[in-house]
Design a protein around this motif. Structure first.
Motif, PDB file in Angstrom:
ATOM      1  N   GLU A  45       1.001  -1.060   0.127  1.00  0.00           N
ATOM      2  CA  GLU A  45       0.092  -0.112  -0.493  1.00  0.00           C
ATOM      3  C   GLU A  45       0.936   1.842   0.095  1.00  0.00           C
ATOM      4  OE1 GLU A  45      -4.321   2.158   2.195  1.00  0.00           O
ATOM      5  OE2 GLU A  45      -2.777   0.346   3.017  1.00  0.00           O
ATOM      6  N   ALA A  46       1.792   1.314   1.258  1.00  0.00           N
ATOM      7  CA  ALA A  46       2.657   2.637   0.763  1.00  0.00           C
ATOM      8  C   ALA A  46       3.355   2.750  -0.645  1.00  0.00           C
ATOM      9  CB  ALA A  46       3.574   1.997   1.654  1.00  0.00           C
ATOM     10  N   ASP A  47       4.008   1.885  -0.908  1.00  0.00           N
ATOM     11  CA  ASP A  47       4.237   1.816  -2.993  1.00  0.00           C
ATOM     12  C   ASP A  47       3.838   2.562  -3.568  1.00  0.00           C
ATOM     13  OD1 ASP A  47       7.181   0.359  -1.333  1.00  0.00           O
ATOM     14  OD2 ASP A  47       6.127  -1.745  -1.959  1.00  0.00           O
ATOM     15  N   LEU A  48       1.838   1.887  -3.523  1.00  0.00           N
ATOM     16  CA  LEU A  48       1.073   2.031  -4.381  1.00  0.00           C
ATOM     17  C   LEU A  48       1.050   3.996  -3.703  1.00  0.00           C
ATOM     18  CD1 LEU A  48      -1.018  -0.756  -3.824  1.00  0.00           C
ATOM     19  CD2 LEU A  48       0.193  -0.170  -6.132  1.00  0.00           C
ATOM     20  N   VAL A  49       1.052   4.002  -3.085  1.00  0.00           N
ATOM     21  CA  VAL A  49       0.430   5.595  -2.564  1.00  0.00           C
ATOM     22  C   VAL A  49       1.445   6.567  -3.368  1.00  0.00           C
ATOM     23  CG1 VAL A  49      -0.107   7.184  -1.603  1.00  0.00           C
ATOM     24  CG2 VAL A  49      -1.192   4.954  -1.128  1.00  0.00           C
ATOM     25  N   SER A  50       3.065   6.061  -2.476  1.00  0.00           N
ATOM     26  CA  SER A  50       4.101   6.652  -2.545  1.00  0.00           C
ATOM     27  C   SER A  50       4.323   7.179  -4.242  1.00  0.00           C
ATOM     28  CB  SER A  50       5.367   6.890  -2.694  1.00  0.00           C
ATOM     29  OG  SER A  50       5.727   5.083  -2.558  1.00  0.00           O
ATOM     30  N   SER A  51       4.003   6.284  -5.255  1.00  0.00           N
ATOM     31  CA  SER A  51       4.811   6.256  -6.352  1.00  0.00           C
ATOM     32  C   SER A  51       3.389   6.429  -6.898  1.00  0.00           C
ATOM     33  CB  SER A  51       4.379   4.453  -6.838  1.00  0.00           C
ATOM     34  OG  SER A  51       3.637   4.479  -7.116  1.00  0.00           O
ATOM     35  N   ALA A  52       2.180   6.799  -7.021  1.00  0.00           N
ATOM     36  CA  ALA A  52       1.089   7.744  -7.909  1.00  0.00           C
ATOM     37  C   ALA A  52       1.691   9.258  -7.094  1.00  0.00           C
ATOM     38  CB  ALA A  52       0.238   7.209  -7.261  1.00  0.00           C
ATOM     39  N   VAL A  53       1.700   9.540  -5.876  1.00  0.00           N
ATOM     40  CA  VAL A  53       1.939  10.760  -5.797  1.00  0.00           C
ATOM     41  C   VAL A  53       3.118  11.710  -6.094  1.00  0.00           C
ATOM     42  CG1 VAL A  53       2.386  11.863  -3.478  1.00  0.00           C
ATOM     43  CG2 VAL A  53       0.440  10.523  -3.269  1.00  0.00           C
ATOM     44  N   ALA A  55       4.033  10.776  -9.103  1.00  0.00           N
ATOM     45  CA  ALA A  55       3.834  10.592 -10.371  1.00  0.00           C
ATOM     46  C   ALA A  55       3.023  11.616 -10.313  1.00  0.00           C
ATOM     47  CB  ALA A  55       3.457   9.556 -11.083  1.00  0.00           C
ATOM     48  N   ASN A  56       1.831  12.016  -9.890  1.00  0.00           N
ATOM     49  CA  ASN A  56       1.252  13.262  -9.798  1.00  0.00           C
ATOM     50  C   ASN A  56       1.639  14.548  -9.684  1.00  0.00           C
ATOM     51  OD1 ASN A  56      -0.674  11.635 -10.806  1.00  0.00           O
ATOM     52  ND2 ASN A  56      -2.240  11.884  -8.525  1.00  0.00           N
ATOM     53  N   ALA A  57       2.525  14.409  -8.868  1.00  0.00           N
ATOM     54  CA  ALA A  57       3.532  15.414  -8.538  1.00  0.00           C
ATOM     55  C   ALA A  57       4.696  15.639  -9.884  1.00  0.00           C
ATOM     56  CB  ALA A  57       4.086  15.169  -7.162  1.00  0.00           C
ATOM     57  N   ASN A  58       4.815  15.288 -10.701  1.00  0.00           N
ATOM     58  CA  ASN A  58       6.156  15.396 -11.580  1.00  0.00           C
ATOM     59  C   ASN A  58       5.320  16.044 -12.976  1.00  0.00           C
ATOM     60  OD1 ASN A  58       8.168  14.262 -10.378  1.00  0.00           O
ATOM     61  ND2 ASN A  58       8.169  12.409 -11.005  1.00  0.00           N
ATOM     62  N   ILE A  59       3.983  15.186 -12.554  1.00  0.00           N
ATOM     63  CA  ILE A  59       3.428  15.900 -14.563  1.00  0.00           C
ATOM     64  C   ILE A  59       2.732  17.261 -13.678  1.00  0.00           C
ATOM     65  CG2 ILE A  59       1.039  15.904 -15.019  1.00  0.00           C
ATOM     66  CD1 ILE A  59       3.248  14.241 -16.105  1.00  0.00           C
ATOM     67  N   ALA A  60       2.339  17.433 -12.378  1.00  0.00           N
ATOM     68  CA  ALA A  60       2.560  18.841 -12.037  1.00  0.00           C
ATOM     69  C   ALA A  60       3.094  19.840 -12.597  1.00  0.00           C
ATOM     70  CB  ALA A  60       1.972  18.012  -9.928  1.00  0.00           C
ATOM     71  N   GLN A  61       4.194  18.815 -12.031  1.00  0.00           N
ATOM     72  CA  GLN A  61       5.578  20.070 -11.956  1.00  0.00           C
ATOM     73  C   GLN A  61       5.740  20.415 -13.133  1.00  0.00           C
ATOM     74  OE1 GLN A  61       9.264  18.415 -10.287  1.00  0.00           O
ATOM     75  NE2 GLN A  61      10.085  20.442 -10.097  1.00  0.00           N
ATOM     76  N   LYS A  62       5.457  19.378 -14.044  1.00  0.00           N
ATOM     77  CA  LYS A  62       5.609  20.061 -15.498  1.00  0.00           C
ATOM     78  C   LYS A  62       4.271  20.722 -16.316  1.00  0.00           C
ATOM     79  CE  LYS A  62       8.700  15.802 -16.761  1.00  0.00           C
ATOM     80  NZ  LYS A  62       8.447  14.811 -16.964  1.00  0.00           N
ATOM     81  N   LEU A  63       3.579  20.415 -16.307  1.00  0.00           N
ATOM     82  CA  LEU A  63       2.313  21.389 -16.295  1.00  0.00           C
ATOM     83  C   LEU A  63       2.223  22.696 -15.341  1.00  0.00           C
ATOM     84  CD1 LEU A  63      -0.556  21.058 -18.055  1.00  0.00           C
ATOM     85  CD2 LEU A  63      -1.367  20.354 -15.981  1.00  0.00           C
ATOM     86  N   LEU A  64       2.423  23.293 -14.895  1.00  0.00           N
ATOM     87  CA  LEU A  64       2.960  24.134 -14.091  1.00  0.00           C
ATOM     88  C   LEU A  64       3.979  25.102 -14.936  1.00  0.00           C
ATOM     89  CD1 LEU A  64       1.854  26.024 -11.896  1.00  0.00           C
ATOM     90  CD2 LEU A  64       3.603  25.257 -10.458  1.00  0.00           C
ATOM     91  N   LYS A  65       4.638  24.514 -15.274  1.00  0.00           N
ATOM     92  CA  LYS A  65       6.318  25.286 -16.200  1.00  0.00           C
ATOM     93  C   LYS A  65       5.888  25.857 -17.347  1.00  0.00           C
ATOM     94  CE  LYS A  65      11.036  24.369 -17.419  1.00  0.00           C
ATOM     95  NZ  LYS A  65      10.697  25.617 -18.795  1.00  0.00           N
TER      96      LYS A  65
END
Length: 162
Positions: A45-53, A55-65
């Motif tokens: 569960e921890a691996d699932l949550v952390s990797s999804a978070v 991935a979302n953070a990476n996409i959000a960072q690129k989108l914000l840029k």
């Protein structure tokens, strides 16, 4: 005879993180590493949550840029997503009547417009009667009343103008 207890390996953890980071459904991730869904949730569960978070953070960072660099579509998408994330918690209290509940929803300006519209549509049958033709009984009664106004069955009082 009991089943062998699953022991997560580094290879399995890496696979779970990789699949979760690309939004693979958890049921599919469990199948990919050869375990059932409950076992996946128990051990990863921890691996699932952390990797999804992440991935979302990476996409959000690129989108914000992209939005900061002047990409209008990226900026509009970012703003729409941020508007969805507002924490407008609405306290409706203890409401027992469904119609009152729906009215509270559609009249609250802090709630998303689509949800307010859905509540209003759901309340329509409760607030406005069905607009349809009369039933058979009402039609026969109206025809009988009309017949008494004239013809051989009409009485003097029924024939006089009102």
């Amino acid at each position: 005879m009991s089943r062998k207890q699953h022991e997560p390996s580094d290879k399995d953890r890496a696979k779970v993180k990789a699949l979760s980071s690309v939004a693979t459904p958890r049921v599919e991730i469990a199948k990919a590493i050869g375990i059932d869904y409950k076992t996946l949730m128990r051990h990863y569960e921890a691996d699932l949550v952390s990797s999804a978070v992440m991935a979302n953070a990476n996409i959000a960072q690129k989108l914000l840029k992209q939005a900061a660099d002047g990409d209008k579509a990226a900026a509009m998408f970012w703003m729409k997503e941020q508007a969805k994330k507002t924490d407008n918690k609405v306290d409706l209290g203890d409401i027992d009547d469904p119609l009152v509940f729906l009215k509270c929803i559609w009249s609250n300006n802090d709630i998303d417009v689509e949800l307010r519209m859905a509540a209003a549509r759901s309340a329509l049958p409760y607030t406005h009667g069905k607009i349809a033709e009369k039933g058979k009984k009402e039609t026969k009664e109206d025809a009988a009343k009309a017949a008494t106004k004239s013809g051989k069955f009409g009485t003097l009082n029924n024939q006089l103008p009102s």
